[in-house]
Structures are given as structure tokens and as C-alpha cells.
Design a protein around this motif. Sequence first.
Motif, mmCIF file in Angstrom:
data_model
loop_
_atom_site.group_PDB
_atom_site.id
_atom_site.type_symbol
_atom_site.label_atom_id
_atom_site.label_comp_id
_atom_site.label_asym_id
_atom_site.label_seq_id
_atom_site.Cartn_x
_atom_site.Cartn_y
_atom_site.Cartn_z
ATOM 1 N N SER A 8 -16.831 -7.740 11.532
ATOM 2 C CA SER A 8 -16.971 -7.595 10.092
ATOM 3 C C SER A 8 -15.596 -7.798 9.458
ATOM 4 O O SER A 8 -14.591 -7.934 10.152
ATOM 5 N N ASP A 10 -13.709 -5.697 8.130
ATOM 6 C CA ASP A 10 -12.747 -4.639 8.467
ATOM 7 C C ASP A 10 -12.428 -4.581 9.958
ATOM 8 O O ASP A 10 -11.718 -3.697 10.406
ATOM 9 N N THR A 12 -14.709 -4.343 12.526
ATOM 10 C CA THR A 12 -15.727 -3.713 13.364
ATOM 11 C C THR A 12 -16.444 -4.773 14.179
ATOM 12 O O THR A 12 -16.804 -5.825 13.675
ATOM 13 N N ASP A 40 -24.918 -5.650 16.951
ATOM 14 C CA ASP A 40 -24.707 -6.171 15.603
ATOM 15 C C ASP A 40 -25.976 -6.921 15.193
ATOM 16 O O ASP A 40 -26.360 -7.893 15.823
ATOM 17 N N GLU A 42 -26.464 -8.376 12.188
ATOM 18 C CA GLU A 42 -26.162 -9.101 10.953
ATOM 19 C C GLU A 42 -27.160 -10.219 10.679
ATOM 20 O O GLU A 42 -27.578 -10.416 9.540
ATOM 21 N N ARG A 60 -26.811 -2.965 9.657
ATOM 22 C CA ARG A 60 -26.100 -3.959 10.459
ATOM 23 C C ARG A 60 -25.763 -3.499 11.873
ATOM 24 O O ARG A 60 -25.905 -4.257 12.827
ATOM 25 N N TRP A 61 -25.275 -2.294 12.045
ATOM 26 C CA TRP A 61 -24.731 -1.861 13.323
ATOM 27 C C TRP A 61 -25.592 -0.794 13.993
ATOM 28 O O TRP A 61 -26.050 0.139 13.345
ATOM 29 N N ASN A 74 -24.296 0.592 8.102
ATOM 30 C CA ASN A 74 -23.723 -0.616 7.526
ATOM 31 C C ASN A 74 -22.203 -0.517 7.496
ATOM 32 O O ASN A 74 -21.635 0.560 7.730
ATOM 33 N N ASP A 75 -21.557 -1.635 7.183
ATOM 34 C CA ASP A 75 -20.094 -1.698 7.161
ATOM 35 C C ASP A 75 -19.467 -0.575 6.345
ATOM 36 O O ASP A 75 -18.503 0.057 6.778
#
Length: 82
Positions: A8, A10, A12, A40, A42, A60-61, A74-75
Motif C-alpha cells: 500500500s 504506507d 503495508t 491482500d 485489493e 483490503r487486508w 483497510n489501509d
Amino acid sequence: MTDKNCKSEDGTAVGSRVRLTVSDSDAGGSLTCTGVVIEDYEDMIIDRGSVGRDWAPVQRWAIALDDGRLIFANDEDLTPAE
């Protein structure tokens, strides 16, 4: 699922240690937890309106928490664990 090297914005990625806050209904508040990202999703995220519902959105994760629970986030829910 996506390429396991995908990160991601950031940083991750699968295998990252992360920290997040989850609601704790038993304690009536929230709890900070740590764990490892194990998947993931995504490429499975879709616009909620396109399926005619706004409940049960794909997160997402997938994260295996240190206490043995599996959660999805999520992020914006995650920070790197140090």
C-alpha cells in the motif's frame, strides 16, 4: 488475490507487522492489537453501490492477530508495529 509483493502507499504488505484498534464489545470500548498481514484482497474491492448494498464491504487486508483471531481491515485502520 494480488501479487504478494504488492504494498500500500504506507508500505503495508503481506508479512508486515501492524497495529490497529478494534472495538471490544465485552469491555464496551476499544482495544489496540498487533498482528501480521497474511493476505491482500485489493483486487476484490468493489464499489458497494455496484452490488446494490452498503453492508459487508470487502476489507483490503486479512490480519492474524497475536492473540489468534483473524480480522479484516483497510489501509486507514493500520499503522506499522514497531
